[in-house]
Design a protein around this motif. Structure first.
Motif, mmCIF file in Angstrom:
data_model
loop_
_atom_site.group_PDB
_atom_site.id
_atom_site.type_symbol
_atom_site.label_atom_id
_atom_site.label_comp_id
_atom_site.label_asym_id
_atom_site.label_seq_id
_atom_site.Cartn_x
_atom_site.Cartn_y
_atom_site.Cartn_z
ATOM 1 N N GLU A 56 41.879 48.630 37.235
ATOM 2 C CA GLU A 56 42.643 47.426 37.293
ATOM 3 C C GLU A 56 43.318 47.045 36.070
ATOM 4 O O GLU A 56 44.412 46.714 36.268
ATOM 5 C CB GLU A 56 41.759 46.078 37.860
ATOM 6 C CG GLU A 56 41.376 46.410 39.295
ATOM 7 C CD GLU A 56 40.824 45.063 39.827
ATOM 8 O OE1 GLU A 56 41.443 44.002 39.868
ATOM 9 O OE2 GLU A 56 39.816 45.133 40.345
ATOM 10 N N GLN A 57 42.472 46.963 34.901
ATOM 11 C CA GLN A 57 43.148 46.608 33.745
ATOM 12 C C GLN A 57 44.513 47.654 33.389
ATOM 13 O O GLN A 57 45.678 47.067 32.984
ATOM 14 C CB GLN A 57 42.093 46.762 32.683
ATOM 15 C CG GLN A 57 41.201 45.604 32.640
ATOM 16 C CD GLN A 57 40.046 45.914 31.651
ATOM 17 O OE1 GLN A 57 39.892 46.784 30.957
ATOM 18 N NE2 GLN A 57 38.932 44.703 31.737
ATOM 19 N N ARG B 187 42.856 40.541 42.853
ATOM 20 C CA ARG B 187 42.066 41.973 42.462
ATOM 21 C C ARG B 187 42.770 42.892 43.530
ATOM 22 O O ARG B 187 42.532 42.494 44.491
ATOM 23 C CB ARG B 187 40.895 41.843 42.273
ATOM 24 C CG ARG B 187 40.559 40.620 41.294
ATOM 25 C CD ARG B 187 38.953 40.378 40.859
ATOM 26 N NE ARG B 187 38.596 41.984 40.626
ATOM 27 C CZ ARG B 187 37.312 42.467 40.453
ATOM 28 N NH1 ARG B 187 36.358 41.545 40.577
ATOM 29 N NH2 ARG B 187 37.155 43.678 40.429
ATOM 30 N N LEU B 188 42.867 44.125 43.233
ATOM 31 C CA LEU B 188 42.998 45.229 44.019
ATOM 32 C C LEU B 188 41.498 45.945 44.495
ATOM 33 O O LEU B 188 41.640 46.013 45.915
ATOM 34 C CB LEU B 188 43.656 46.610 43.305
ATOM 35 C CG LEU B 188 45.111 46.291 42.564
ATOM 36 C CD1 LEU B 188 45.305 47.306 41.978
ATOM 37 C CD2 LEU B 188 46.122 45.935 43.878
ATOM 38 N N PHE B 189 40.706 46.063 43.853
ATOM 39 C CA PHE B 189 39.282 46.495 44.354
ATOM 40 C C PHE B 189 38.379 45.455 44.563
ATOM 41 O O PHE B 189 37.310 45.133 43.825
ATOM 42 C CB PHE B 189 38.934 47.533 43.415
ATOM 43 C CG PHE B 189 39.835 48.261 42.989
ATOM 44 C CD1 PHE B 189 40.117 49.619 43.868
ATOM 45 C CD2 PHE B 189 40.478 48.350 41.968
ATOM 46 C CE1 PHE B 189 40.869 50.593 43.527
ATOM 47 C CE2 PHE B 189 41.512 49.731 41.465
ATOM 48 C CZ PHE B 189 41.391 50.590 42.506
ATOM 49 N N THR B 190 38.605 44.473 45.697
ATOM 50 C CA THR B 190 37.730 43.558 45.962
ATOM 51 C C THR B 190 36.574 43.825 47.000
ATOM 52 O O THR B 190 35.676 43.271 47.045
ATOM 53 C CB THR B 190 38.658 42.321 46.945
ATOM 54 O OG1 THR B 190 39.141 43.112 48.031
ATOM 55 C CG2 THR B 190 39.709 41.838 46.159
ATOM 56 N N ASP C 40 36.779 48.229 37.200
ATOM 57 C CA ASP C 40 37.250 47.154 36.323
ATOM 58 C C ASP C 40 38.412 47.583 35.420
ATOM 59 O O ASP C 40 39.569 47.019 35.232
ATOM 60 C CB ASP C 40 36.497 46.293 36.001
ATOM 61 C CG ASP C 40 35.411 45.402 36.714
ATOM 62 O OD1 ASP C 40 35.839 45.366 37.862
ATOM 63 O OD2 ASP C 40 34.357 45.142 36.410
ATOM 64 N N GLU D 5 47.308 46.805 35.485
ATOM 65 C CA GLU D 5 47.825 45.478 35.126
ATOM 66 C C GLU D 5 48.686 45.848 34.070
ATOM 67 O O GLU D 5 49.970 45.123 33.744
ATOM 68 C CB GLU D 5 46.906 44.643 34.652
ATOM 69 C CG GLU D 5 46.179 43.874 35.916
ATOM 70 C CD GLU D 5 44.954 42.727 35.587
ATOM 71 O OE1 GLU D 5 45.140 42.748 34.387
ATOM 72 O OE2 GLU D 5 44.463 42.375 36.581
#
Length: 177
Positions: A18-19, A4-7, A15, A22
């Motif tokens: 990130e989708q 995940r990028l935003f950990t 979220d 991707e």
């Protein structure tokens, strides 16, 4: 590593971003048609695709779920032409660009085999919202209880404070008898 990028716990509600990233990474591109992206203003961009041989009726531009999708499909030649060599591609294509929230497609035009698409990001308005702070959790519940009693609602028997109040009322009634 989780992938995940935003950990960081400081990034809340990212979220969907990130989708989108991707989806952009998964979209395969063969390089056809070639394109340029240029900045034409502080909040404006121009995408230019080289679509030699395509007519306006052969091209379609849509905005689908934060994606700008450009499709091209040449119609069959009605004239019977015999090519000794065909170096100009006549294949169909689909090129997709992921757009950030708020990006708007302003215009598109075809000029000398180049398809130009102008997009802009409107300047966001700065908003400030003040959030009231309650003294503690119990006082927050009292405020919510007062609000529900002002609405003329019946007491919520699932809340322990309302249940104990109801039980006291029942005990007082039974003592009077």
């Amino acid at each position: 590593m989780s992938g995940r990028l935003f950990t960081s716990p400081m990034f809340l509600g990212f979220d969907h971003l990130e989708q989108i990233l991707e989806r952009a990474a998964k979209s395969t591109s063969d390089g056809y048609p070639p394109y340029n992206i240029e900045q034409i203003g502080s909040s404006s961009l121009r995408i230019t695709l080289a679509v030699a041989g395509f007519l306006m009726d052969d091209l379609q531009i849509t905005q689908e779920d934060n994606q700008l999708v450009i499709r091209g499909r040449q119609s069959e030649d009605s004239q019977e032409r015999i090519f000794l060599y065909r170096g100009i591609a006549a294949r169909q294509f689909q090129r997709a660009f992921v757009l950030a929230e708020g990006i708007e497609v302003e215009s598109a035009w075809l000029d000398n085999g180049l398809l130009h698409i102008d997009i802009t990001r409107p300047k966001p308005e700065m908003t400030v919202k003040r959030i009231e702070i309650a003294q503690n959790y119990a006082s927050r519940k009292k405020v919510n209880n007062k609000a529900s009693s002002h609405k003329g609602g019946l007491p919520d028997l699932h809340r322990s404070s309302d249940r104990s109040g109801l039980e006291r009322s029942i005990q007082a009634i039974t003592k009077e008898r």
